[in-house]
Design a protein around this motif. Structure first.
Motif, PDB file in Angstrom:
ATOM      1  N   GLY A   1       0.824  -1.201   0.000  1.00  0.00           N
ATOM      2  CA  GLY A   1       0.000   0.000   0.000  1.00  0.00           C
ATOM      3  C   GLY A   1       0.855   1.246   0.000  1.00  0.00           C
ATOM      4  O   GLY A   1       1.972   1.259  -0.525  1.00  0.00           O
ATOM      5  N   GLY A   2       0.368   2.298   0.637  1.00  0.00           N
ATOM      6  CA  GLY A   2       1.088   3.563   0.714  1.00  0.00           C
ATOM      7  C   GLY A   2       1.988   3.621   1.933  1.00  0.00           C
ATOM      8  O   GLY A   2       2.035   2.698   2.749  1.00  0.00           O
TER       9      GLY A   2
ATOM     10  N   TRP B   1       5.490   4.213   1.989  1.00  0.00           N
ATOM     11  CA  TRP B   1       6.852   3.690   1.851  1.00  0.00           C
ATOM     12  C   TRP B   1       7.817   4.831   1.555  1.00  0.00           C
ATOM     13  O   TRP B   1       7.419   5.908   1.100  1.00  0.00           O
ATOM     14  CB  TRP B   1       6.915   2.671   0.714  1.00  0.00           C
TER      15      TRP B   1
ATOM     16  N   ALA C   1       6.350   8.981   1.166  1.00  0.00           N
ATOM     17  CA  ALA C   1       4.925   8.767   0.877  1.00  0.00           C
ATOM     18  C   ALA C   1       4.737   8.043  -0.453  1.00  0.00           C
ATOM     19  O   ALA C   1       3.834   8.342  -1.221  1.00  0.00           O
ATOM     20  CB  ALA C   1       4.155  10.090   0.896  1.00  0.00           C
TER      21      ALA C   1
ATOM     22  N   ASP D   1       3.498   5.318  -2.818  1.00  0.00           N
ATOM     23  CA  ASP D   1       2.352   4.407  -2.832  1.00  0.00           C
ATOM     24  C   ASP D   1       2.661   3.239  -3.760  1.00  0.00           C
ATOM     25  O   ASP D   1       2.827   3.422  -4.964  1.00  0.00           O
ATOM     26  CB  ASP D   1       1.108   5.154  -3.304  1.00  0.00           C
TER      27      ASP D   1
ATOM     28  N   SER E   1       0.611   0.548  -3.991  1.00  0.00           N
ATOM     29  CA  SER E   1      -0.612  -0.234  -4.204  1.00  0.00           C
ATOM     30  C   SER E   1      -0.851  -0.548  -5.674  1.00  0.00           C
ATOM     31  O   SER E   1      -1.522  -1.522  -5.994  1.00  0.00           O
ATOM     32  CB  SER E   1      -1.826   0.482  -3.607  1.00  0.00           C
TER      33      SER E   1
END
Length: 166
Positions: free
Chosen positions: A119-120, A122, A134, A136, A138
């Motif tokens: 998901g977000g 990282w 930030a 993402d 996903s």
């Protein structure tokens, strides 16, 4: 009691040090995955979310855990407790060698974690030192242009697995 280590791997192009923002032990980072019941083998339809800062009391005995959940099929209760201090960033060298890096250890009772969902939240840095936050994942990848290093950067071919740890 079985401990499962979440391991990740990815193709990093001109990037290194992929990890959750705040590090693998970030108390606010959410780990999403499905769980498989240890009794009936049913896999949850929806992913389960656990974070280090969400703690609930055990239904029996003293102590706490990060998740208590009942199997929708057979009704058996299971728990997932996160064990911090075992994760490390995925580096360029790990990526090139196809090595999986540990992110988080889960003590699972009654459940087996399966199908980790990226998901977000990282972060990663370019070989030239540019920091990306930030990120993402996903969508399964990440691509940018690094002005400082004057080269494209990319995360692709995201993979994960849960390995039993003794």
């Amino acid at each position: 009691m079985v401990n499962y280590m979440l391991l990740i791997c990815a193709d990093l192009e001109n990037l290194t040090n992929l990890e959750p923002e705040g590090g693998c032990d970030n108390p606010n980072f959410s780990y999403f995955f499905k769980v498989k019941c240890g009794r009936c083998g049913e896999v949850s339809q929806k992913e389960t979310c656990v974070t280090l800062n969400e703690v609930v009391p055990l239904s029996q005995g003293k102590g706490t855990t990060n998740l208590v959940q009942k199997c929708k099929f057979c009704g058996r209760e299971g728990t997932v407790t996160m064990i911090s201090g075992r994760g490390k960033p995925l580096t360029q060298e790990d990526s090139e060698s196809g090595k999986y890096c540990p992110m988080m250890l889960f003590d699972c009772r009654g459940y087996e974690p399966v199908d980790y969902i990226f998901g977000g939240g990282w972060k990663v840095e370019s070989i030239a030192g540019t920091k990306y936050e930030a990120v993402d994942l996903s969508g399964g990848d990440f691509a940018e242009y690094d002005e400082k290093g004057e080269c494209p950067v990319m995360i692709s071919n995201l993979r994960s697995k849960f390995d039993v740890v003794k």
